[in-house]
Design a protein around this motif. Structure first.
Motif, mmCIF file in Angstrom:
data_model
loop_
_atom_site.group_PDB
_atom_site.id
_atom_site.type_symbol
_atom_site.label_atom_id
_atom_site.label_comp_id
_atom_site.label_asym_id
_atom_site.label_seq_id
_atom_site.Cartn_x
_atom_site.Cartn_y
_atom_site.Cartn_z
ATOM 1 N N UNK A 136 -86.450 83.773 -67.265
ATOM 2 C CA UNK A 136 -85.148 83.787 -66.134
ATOM 3 C C UNK A 136 -85.693 83.915 -64.829
ATOM 4 N N UNK A 137 -86.542 84.679 -64.504
ATOM 5 C CA UNK A 137 -86.816 84.780 -63.105
ATOM 6 C C UNK A 137 -87.544 83.372 -62.473
ATOM 7 N N UNK A 138 -88.421 82.987 -63.239
ATOM 8 C CA UNK A 138 -89.010 81.745 -62.794
ATOM 9 C C UNK A 138 -87.982 80.620 -62.656
ATOM 10 N N UNK A 139 -86.907 80.666 -63.634
ATOM 11 C CA UNK A 139 -85.643 79.668 -63.225
ATOM 12 C C UNK A 139 -85.039 79.919 -62.119
ATOM 13 N N UNK A 140 -84.658 81.083 -61.919
ATOM 14 C CA UNK A 140 -83.891 81.592 -60.788
ATOM 15 C C UNK A 140 -84.726 81.365 -59.370
ATOM 16 N N UNK A 141 -86.227 81.454 -59.428
ATOM 17 C CA UNK A 141 -86.845 81.152 -58.511
ATOM 18 C C UNK A 141 -86.828 79.640 -58.055
ATOM 19 N N UNK A 142 -87.048 78.722 -59.002
ATOM 20 C CA UNK A 142 -87.031 77.264 -58.844
ATOM 21 C C UNK A 142 -85.749 76.926 -58.303
ATOM 22 N N UNK A 143 -84.679 77.671 -58.772
ATOM 23 C CA UNK A 143 -83.335 77.090 -58.222
ATOM 24 C C UNK A 143 -82.981 77.581 -56.823
ATOM 25 N N UNK A 144 -83.943 78.669 -56.247
ATOM 26 C CA UNK A 144 -83.612 79.515 -55.145
ATOM 27 C C UNK A 144 -82.612 80.529 -55.309
ATOM 28 N N UNK A 145 -82.248 80.909 -56.359
ATOM 29 C CA UNK A 145 -81.234 81.856 -56.643
ATOM 30 C C UNK A 145 -81.861 83.267 -56.609
ATOM 31 N N UNK A 146 -83.166 83.291 -57.008
ATOM 32 C CA UNK A 146 -83.987 84.639 -56.786
ATOM 33 C C UNK A 146 -84.962 84.481 -56.026
ATOM 34 N N UNK A 147 -85.423 85.673 -55.049
ATOM 35 C CA UNK A 147 -86.455 85.459 -54.340
ATOM 36 C C UNK A 147 -87.905 85.098 -54.707
ATOM 37 N N UNK A 148 -88.602 84.199 -54.037
ATOM 38 C CA UNK A 148 -89.798 83.746 -54.577
ATOM 39 C C UNK A 148 -91.167 84.419 -53.894
ATOM 40 N N UNK A 149 -90.589 85.930 -53.066
ATOM 41 C CA UNK A 149 -91.586 86.669 -52.500
ATOM 42 C C UNK A 149 -92.465 87.315 -53.347
ATOM 43 N N UNK A 150 -92.563 87.547 -54.509
ATOM 44 C CA UNK A 150 -93.063 87.989 -55.567
ATOM 45 C C UNK A 150 -93.236 87.243 -56.763
ATOM 46 N N UNK A 151 -94.499 87.024 -57.476
ATOM 47 C CA UNK A 151 -94.584 86.364 -58.536
ATOM 48 C C UNK A 151 -93.607 86.696 -59.678
ATOM 49 N N UNK A 152 -93.094 85.627 -60.419
ATOM 50 C CA UNK A 152 -92.051 86.051 -61.524
ATOM 51 C C UNK A 152 -92.662 86.947 -62.555
ATOM 52 N N UNK A 153 -93.904 87.040 -62.944
ATOM 53 C CA UNK A 153 -94.596 87.974 -63.879
ATOM 54 C C UNK A 153 -94.483 89.320 -63.493
ATOM 55 N N UNK A 154 -94.536 89.457 -62.036
ATOM 56 C CA UNK A 154 -94.715 90.888 -61.577
ATOM 57 C C UNK A 154 -93.156 91.384 -61.311
ATOM 58 N N UNK A 155 -92.545 90.494 -61.243
ATOM 59 C CA UNK A 155 -90.915 91.005 -60.962
ATOM 60 C C UNK A 155 -90.587 91.275 -62.445
#
Length: 191
Positions: A136-155
């Motif tokens: 979910x986080x990776x999808x949100x980071x790809x769309x710009x909905x979620x911050x990309x400041x941290x790796x998806x795995x860490x979040x």
């Protein structure tokens, strides 16, 4: 000639799961199980094996049921942040008839240090939840909905840790406003 079962195996397993969920493994006697499942002791042994084997099957049923009930509906949610919120709220807000907390978290606390089979099942389920969060986080980071400041795995690891904590908190904190504040504050990390 073998006799056919006079009970629905999944229904009876669901009853055992509920008993273990409410009472824990150690606090559940064989008599509790026989009475709660509504079957004879011999039928229980013939169908499910010993108490430990029954417990493992109840854990498997819980994990499968939780995943189907919780992860499937997330796919239809258009907003990734809303999907993550719904996952947290599914944990925090249960139906009144359901036991408080989570059978897997209860199992982790009660048995995982002394029972490798329980620990394996808990870790598998936890890994599955963390993987759902990471996707979910990776999808949100790809769309710009979620911050990309941290790796998806860490979040995902951070959110999963908070989710497990919430599952524990639900057992002792019936204050819905407090639970909602915890969810809101936790999910602020996604901004």
């Amino acid at each position: 000639m073998a006799r056919s079962k006079e009970f629905d195996v999944d229904d009876v397993l669901g009853k055992a799961m509920d008993i273990f969920w409410r009472q824990g493994y150690e606090n559940t006697s064989m008599q509790d199980l026989v009475a709660g499942m509504g079957i004879h002791k011999r039928s229980m042994y013939d169908t499910f094996g010993d108490k430990h084997t029954l417990y493992l099957k109840a854990m498997d049923r819980y994990a499968k049921s939780f995943a189907a009930r919780t992860y499937g509906p997330l796919e239809a949610v258009p907003s990734v942040k809303e999907a993550v919120r719904r996952l947290f709220e599914a944990v925090a807000y249960r139906a009144e008839h359901e036991p408080k907390g989570c059978l897997l978290v209860n199992s982790a606390v009660e048995l995982s240090l002394s029972d490798p089979e329980v620990a394996d099942r808990v870790n598998d389920a936890f890994s599955g939840t963390e993987k759902v969060l990471e996707q979910l986080i990776a999808k949100g980071q790809a769309s710009g909905e979620i911050t990309a400041g941290l790796p998806a795995a860490a979040l995902a690891a951070c959110l999963h840790n908070a989710l497990v904590g919430l599952r524990v908190m639900v057992k002792t904190a019936p204050d819905k406003e407090k639970l909602q504040a915890v969810i809101d504050t936790t999910l602020a990390i996604l901004d």
